[in-house]
Design an enzyme around this catalytic site. Structure first.
Site, PDB file in Angstrom:
ATOM      1  N   GLU A   1       0.774  -1.084   0.075  1.00 19.51           N
ATOM      2  CA  GLU A   1       0.003   0.026  -0.053  1.00 19.51           C
ATOM      3  C   GLU A   1       0.985   1.365  -0.008  1.00 19.51           C
ATOM      4  O   GLU A   1       1.729   1.574   0.905  1.00 19.51           O
ATOM      5  CB  GLU A   1      -0.928  -0.029   1.171  1.00 19.51           C
ATOM      6  CG  GLU A   1      -1.729   1.168   1.333  1.00 19.51           C
ATOM      7  CD  GLU A   1      -2.841   1.237   2.372  1.00 19.51           C
ATOM      8  OE1 GLU A   1      -2.845   0.093   3.226  1.00 19.51           O
ATOM      9  OE2 GLU A   1      -3.823   2.028   2.559  1.00 19.51           O
TER      10      GLU A   1
ATOM     11  N   HIS B   1      -8.357   0.249  -1.030  1.00 20.00           N
ATOM     12  CA  HIS B   1      -8.852   0.589   0.244  1.00 20.00           C
ATOM     13  C   HIS B   1      -9.811   1.802   0.125  1.00 20.00           C
ATOM     14  O   HIS B   1      -9.196   3.114  -0.082  1.00 20.00           O
ATOM     15  CB  HIS B   1      -7.594   0.963   1.245  1.00 20.00           C
ATOM     16  CG  HIS B   1      -6.972  -0.112   2.103  1.00 20.00           C
ATOM     17  ND1 HIS B   1      -6.035  -0.035   2.980  1.00 20.00           N
ATOM     18  CD2 HIS B   1      -7.446  -1.402   1.918  1.00 20.00           C
ATOM     19  CE1 HIS B   1      -5.731  -0.938   3.567  1.00 20.00           C
ATOM     20  NE2 HIS B   1      -6.411  -1.998   3.107  1.00 20.00           N
TER      21      HIS B   1
ATOM     22  N   ASP C   1      -6.006  12.574   4.480  1.00 20.75           N
ATOM     23  CA  ASP C   1      -6.226  11.509   4.459  1.00 20.75           C
ATOM     24  C   ASP C   1      -7.005  11.074   5.843  1.00 20.75           C
ATOM     25  O   ASP C   1      -6.554  10.486   6.765  1.00 20.75           O
ATOM     26  CB  ASP C   1      -5.158  10.418   4.512  1.00 20.75           C
ATOM     27  CG  ASP C   1      -5.142   8.926   4.669  1.00 20.75           C
ATOM     28  OD1 ASP C   1      -6.110   8.458   4.035  1.00 20.75           O
ATOM     29  OD2 ASP C   1      -4.530   8.311   5.175  1.00 20.75           O
TER      30      ASP C   1
HETATM   31  C1  RNT Z   1      -3.001   3.996   6.852  1.00 25.30           C
HETATM   32  C2  RNT Z   1      -3.296   3.025   5.884  1.00 25.30           C
HETATM   33  C3  RNT Z   1      -3.755   1.532   6.545  1.00 25.30           C
HETATM   34  C4  RNT Z   1      -4.557   1.759   7.813  1.00 25.30           C
HETATM   35  C5  RNT Z   1      -4.895   0.277   8.218  1.00 25.30           C
HETATM   36  C6  RNT Z   1      -5.497   0.428   9.664  1.00 25.30           C
HETATM   37  O1  RNT Z   1      -2.839   5.333   6.091  1.00 25.30           O
HETATM   38  O2  RNT Z   1      -4.476   3.329   5.046  1.00 25.30           O
HETATM   39  O3  RNT Z   1      -4.196   0.876   5.665  1.00 25.30           O
HETATM   40  O4  RNT Z   1      -5.319   2.614   7.687  1.00 25.30           O
HETATM   41  O5  RNT Z   1      -3.856  -0.661   7.905  1.00 25.30           O
HETATM   42 ZN    ZN Z   2      -5.380   1.864   3.798  1.00 29.12          ZN
END
Ligand code: RNT
Ligand code: ZN
Length: 418
Positions: free
Chosen positions: A226, A286, A294
């Site tokens: 991510e 996500h 964010d």
């Molecule tokens: C953080 C990311 C991540 C978290 C979770 C809890 O900016 O978005 O995915 O929100 O893993």
């Molecule tokens: Zn996330």
């Protein structure tokens, strides 16, 4: 209810004029799983150290009463939310949601057995599970760097945690006979202007190489990384940036996680799906709602959510785009937050399934942009609500706002007693 049925029949006829079969749309959407994040239930607290601070540059605001404080409460709340949401569900777990049975387990020592009770729980409900190593809210992440830390001992700690996480995920996948997607999000970044971006990113790359060294059967686990643009206290540089993660995923056959809150405010994830899928087999979303940053507000049925759903369905990408949710709001009833956000995602998918995509594309290819725009606007006022209500009725979940009554009752009877 008769009234819902009548409204549906009328809607069905209208959509048919555009060549859309509403029954088929409902059927299609009911088969798309949404991975509901467990962490909306307790403000990303987890059970490793429920009183610890949330760190890593993410933040939950609000102090709404009734937060789940135990594993049992979290599951009970999740069940309540899930009973009010139509469609297929998965649950997305973080390592800190382990069932340690009263034992204190160090993060890098978490074992598959700590998820046995989750596996049983998910099996009974026919849910798939997704997984995340937790690389934040821990003394070893206090410098704001984890797998890119200059100190090898710190890197190794997190590498070990991540390797363990893949094993846990594969174990869960095997037990459920269903692929777990393990999402790697690292908070690593700098508050102020860094002097060695390359070196820090190189350490992250090498750490990922080590984490992913062992081949794991893809039937049971797939890895996704991510990206992010910035976090609180990491405003100047995020090590796992968009380019870093896209590059790593493309080169190493990993999935890329696109979090809708992890890009510059005018960038949209809906525009990234088609490009990334040309170079990656699969991606993970996500879905969140960034408000100026964010902020992880509860997902609502806004234009971008609709656009994301359209992109998935227009290309028939339901097997390649995995839909996970990621928001956390502690200022409203947390079960309602789950229900509102997940129902919004479901609505967006159904709305997209009712779009005459081929017809629109054909207008575009003929350069009839007038008709394309005209049609897109007309489609917006077709009786979508009647189809949505019928979908909820068919799935035996409350129609329209009736779910809210149930949440209010649960709040009075269960949450207020906590
Ligand atoms: C953080 C990311 C991540 C978290 C979770 C809890 O900016 O978005 O995915 O929100 O893993
Ligand atoms: Zn996330």
């Amino acid at each position: 209810m008769m009234r819902n049925r009548q409204a549906y029949e009328m809607a069905k006829e209208l959509y048919a004029e555009y060549g859309i079969d509403t029954d088929k749309a409902i059927e299609k959407v009911s088969n798309i799983a949404i991975s509901m994040h467990c962490w909306q239930g307790d403000d990303v607290g987890g059970f490793e150290n429920p009183d610890g601070d949330l760190t890593g540059g993410i933040q939950v605001t609000g102090n709404y009463p009734g937060k789940a404080k135990t594993l049992e409460q979290l599951r009970q709340d999740f069940d309540k939310a899930a009973s009010l949401i139509p469609g297929k569900k998965r649950i997305n777990l973080h390592a800190i949601y382990l069932d340690a049975q009263g034992e204190k387990v160090s993060r890098e020592k978490i074992q598959p057995k700590h998820f046995d009770s989750w596996i049983e729980w998910a099996k009974e409900r026919n849910y798939g599970i997704d997984y995340n190593p937790t690389c934040f809210s821990h003394p070893m992440s206090a410098d704001g760097l984890t797998i890119s830390h200059p100190d090898k001992a710190v890197r190794d700690f997190w590498i070990e945690h991540c390797i363990g996480s893949r094993k846990i995920a594969a174990y869960i996948g095997e037990k459920l006979n269903n692929t777990v997607i393990t999402n790697f999000w690292m908070p690593d970044g700098f508050k102020d202007i860094p002097a060695d971006r390359y070196g820090t990113r190189l350490r992250m790359k090498e750490a990922y190489d080590e984490i992913f060294k062992e081949q794991i059967d893809e039937r049971f686990n797939k890895d996704s990384i991510e990206s992010k643009v910035f976090g609180i206290g990491a405003e100047s540089c995020t090590i796992g940036s968009g380019e870093f993660c896209l590059g790593y995923a493309a080169k190493n056959g990993k999935l890329l996680t696109l979090d809708t809150g992890h890009f510059h405010p005018t960038e949209v994830v809906s525009d990234k799906i088609s490009s990334t899928l040309l170079f990656l087999d699969e991606i993970l979303l996500h879905v969140s709602r960034p408000v100026r940053w964010d902020s992880d507000h509860v997902v609502i049925l806004d234009d971008e959510l609709k656009a994301i759903a359209s992109e998935i369905l227009r290309g028939d990408f339901t097997d390649r785009v995995h839909i996970g949710l990621d928001f956390f709001d502690g200022s409203i009833n947390r079960i309602a937050a789950w229900v509102i956000g997940t129902r919004a995602m479901q609505k967006a998918l159904l709305y997209a399934a009712l779009e005459p995509a081929a017809q629109l594309a054909s207008l575009e290819n003929k350069f009839d942009y007038t008709s394309r725009l005209a049609m897109m606007e007309e489609l917006k006022t077709l009786p979508f609500s009647a189809v949505w209500d019928m979908y909820c009725e068919m799935q035996n979940v409350p129609v329209r706002a009736n779910w809210l009554r149930e949440v209010k009752r649960y709040e009075a009877e269960v949450l207020s007693a906590r």
